[in-house]
Design a protein around this motif. Structure first.
Motif, short mmCIF file in Angstrom:
data_model
loop_
_atom_site.label_atom_id
_atom_site.label_comp_id
_atom_site.label_asym_id
_atom_site.label_seq_id
_atom_site.Cartn_x
_atom_site.Cartn_y
_atom_site.Cartn_z
N SER A 44 0.81 -1.23 0.00
CA SER A 44 0.00 0.00 0.00
C SER A 44 0.84 1.27 0.00
N ASP A 45 2.15 1.15 0.24
CA ASP A 45 3.00 2.34 0.28
C ASP A 45 3.26 2.91 -1.11
N GLY A 46 3.11 2.09 -2.14
CA GLY A 46 3.26 2.58 -3.50
C GLY A 46 4.63 3.12 -3.82
N GLY A 130 7.86 7.16 -2.35
CA GLY A 130 6.47 6.78 -2.59
C GLY A 130 5.84 7.57 -3.72
N HIS A 131 4.70 7.10 -4.18
CA HIS A 131 4.00 7.77 -5.28
C HIS A 131 3.58 9.19 -4.91
N ASP A 132 3.45 9.45 -3.61
CA ASP A 132 3.06 10.79 -3.16
C ASP A 132 4.27 11.68 -2.87
N GLY A 133 5.47 11.19 -3.18
CA GLY A 133 6.70 11.96 -2.95
C GLY A 133 7.32 11.74 -1.59
N SER A 134 6.66 10.97 -0.74
CA SER A 134 7.22 10.68 0.58
C SER A 134 8.48 9.82 0.43
#
Length: 156
Positions: A44-46, A130-134
């Motif tokens: 789920s971390d992508g 991650g996909h969100d930039g994290s």
């Protein structure tokens, strides 16, 4: 031709060319290679990329020492270790280990030894993006540590 080489680089490598280079020696009876690549964990971390950092100069010396250790354990004809740094996307090759020896048992053992020590002892720092930039730093896994530790008391 240099028979034992290490490289740390941002550019992709050509595994086929490295295999061909080391197999040119007629004394080589076994050639074992391993290519590691950025994989999709499907969680789920992508995770969409890895960023690998290192200390130039120190890292190359550490890799050369790991290769020297393998040479002391097994009668190797040649070995190449290439490790990439920088931002790598899913599917990108990260590491190449190629070992040439007179016999397959030595080549397989040395390649496994090199990878076990690269995963745990080489001075690289890995960050998952991650996909969100994290971003989060990745620690060595207990299973990787156990794999490397088994070599401590084992002779070739």
């Amino acid at each position: 031709m240099e028979r034992f080489t290490v490289a740390v680089q941002t550019a992709p490598f050509d595994a086929g060319a490295e295999l061909a280079r080391l197999s040119a020696d007629p004394a080589v009876g076994a050639l074992v290679s391993f290519t590691g690549q950025v994989r999709d964990y499907g969680d789920s971390d992508g995770v969409v990329a890895l960023e690998l950092e290192h200390y130039p100069g120190m890292t190359e010396k550490a890799l050369a020492a790991i290769v020297d250790d393998a040479r002391a354990r097994w009668p190797l004809s040649a070995a190449t270790v290439i490790h990439r740094v920088g931002r790598l996307a899913l599917g990108d090759a990260i590491v190449l280990v190629v070992v040439a020896a007179g016999h397959r048992r030595d080549a397989f053992a040395a390649a496994e030894y090199l990878m076990d020590y690269l995963k745990t002892r080489a001075p690289f720092w890995k960050k998952e993006i991650g996909h969100d930039g994290s971003a989060r730093w990745v620690e060595a896994k207990a299973s990787d540590e156990a794999a490397a530790d088994r070599w401590a008391g084992e002779e070739a």
